[in-house]
Design a protein around this motif. Structure first.
Motif, mmCIF file in Angstrom:
data_model
loop_
_atom_site.group_PDB
_atom_site.id
_atom_site.type_symbol
_atom_site.label_atom_id
_atom_site.label_comp_id
_atom_site.label_asym_id
_atom_site.label_seq_id
_atom_site.Cartn_x
_atom_site.Cartn_y
_atom_site.Cartn_z
ATOM 1 N N SER A 177 1.594 -7.812 5.452
ATOM 2 C CA SER A 177 1.502 -7.067 6.331
ATOM 3 C C SER A 177 2.528 -6.275 7.002
ATOM 4 O O SER A 177 1.980 -5.395 8.133
ATOM 5 C CB SER A 177 1.818 -8.416 7.756
ATOM 6 N N TRP A 178 3.750 -6.002 5.997
ATOM 7 C CA TRP A 178 4.324 -4.911 6.512
ATOM 8 C C TRP A 178 4.249 -3.420 5.548
ATOM 9 O O TRP A 178 3.957 -2.411 6.301
ATOM 10 C CB TRP A 178 5.943 -5.378 5.453
ATOM 11 N N LEU A 179 3.079 -3.822 3.803
ATOM 12 C CA LEU A 179 2.827 -2.426 3.308
ATOM 13 C C LEU A 179 1.527 -1.409 4.065
ATOM 14 O O LEU A 179 1.767 -0.284 3.998
ATOM 15 C CB LEU A 179 2.069 -3.119 1.837
ATOM 16 N N PRO A 180 0.684 -2.282 4.841
ATOM 17 C CA PRO A 180 -0.124 -1.658 5.945
ATOM 18 C C PRO A 180 0.426 0.095 6.170
ATOM 19 O O PRO A 180 0.067 0.689 6.387
ATOM 20 C CB PRO A 180 -0.683 -2.464 7.016
ATOM 21 N N SER A 181 1.654 -0.541 7.036
ATOM 22 C CA SER A 181 2.646 0.852 7.673
ATOM 23 C C SER A 181 3.310 1.320 7.330
ATOM 24 O O SER A 181 4.430 2.257 7.425
ATOM 25 C CB SER A 181 3.094 -0.531 8.986
#
Length: 218
Positions: A169-173
């Motif tokens: 969930s963190w990598l997309p942003s």
């Protein structure tokens, strides 16, 4: 043609348990997934059976050209690691305690060009003052280099798995991450029985391979 469960990137233990419960082919899993015992946990099922997307040789060449090598600031070591620290790949540094594995990780963290590092520390060896020393010595903008290094501590298996899961969930942003480091993967698992330890490592590596391929980090 039915794809057998045994062809998937699953541990022998999970494959055996699935087969004992009547799941021998992928379509068995898809059609009866609600009947799988809760103790048999396959969280990444879609990624195991999806066909990988294709790329042309030209696209792959452009990606390779675009990739900037990560430096350790030690020419001899950079020469050894030139083709080892690459996107979509997992590289293991092994050696006896005190041989400099963590220091190499620190140097690589600072040496990421035009990108960021995500550092998972499991043995409480993350020394921010040491990173500062390396950055002061090796790069022109120490503060900027340190701002590009994200760190989380995961001192037990649950925290380690949660940290890897968090990346989904963190990598997309944070799509500028070019390097992910776990120092070390063995430390939080050393008290686990061999079979359980092997299963956990397999799960972690499987998730990391998927993420590395998707987000192009080393």
């Amino acid at each position: 043609m039915n794809q057998p469960i045994s062809s998937l990137d699953l541990t022998d233990n999970i494959i055996g348990r699935l087969q004992k419960n009547g799941f021998h082919y992928c379509h068995d899993f898809k059609e009866n997934c609600e009947n799988i015992p809760q103790k048999i946990h396959v969280s990444n099922w879609p990624s195991l059976t999806e066909a990988p997307s294709s790329k042309t040789a030209l696209e792959l060449l452009r990606e390779e050209i675009h990739w900037q090598p990560i430096t350790t600031f030690v020419p001899e070591l950079d020469s050894l690691l030139k083709h080892e620290i690459s996107p979509n790949m997992i590289t293991e540094l092994s050696g006896f305690p005190g041989t400099g594995k963590t220091q190499i990780c620190f140097h690589l963290s600072v040496g990421v060009n035009e990108g960021e590092t995500f550092f998972i520390s499991t043995n409480k060896n993350f020394a921010s003052h040491r990173l500062r020393e390396i950055a002061q010595k090796c790069v022109s903008d120490m503060e900027s280099a340190l701002k590009r290094i994200y760190c989380v501590e995961a001192t037990d298996p649950v925290e380690l798995l949660a940290s890897v899961k968090f990346l989904e969930s963190w990598l997309p942003s944070h799509n500028h991450v070019r390097l992910l480091i776990i120092d070390s993967i063995s430390w939080p698992l050393k008290q686990k029985p061999h079979t359980e330890r092997a299963s956990l490592i397999h799960t972690i590596f499987q998730n990391l391979r998927i993420l590395a391929s998707k987000y192009k980090f080393a």
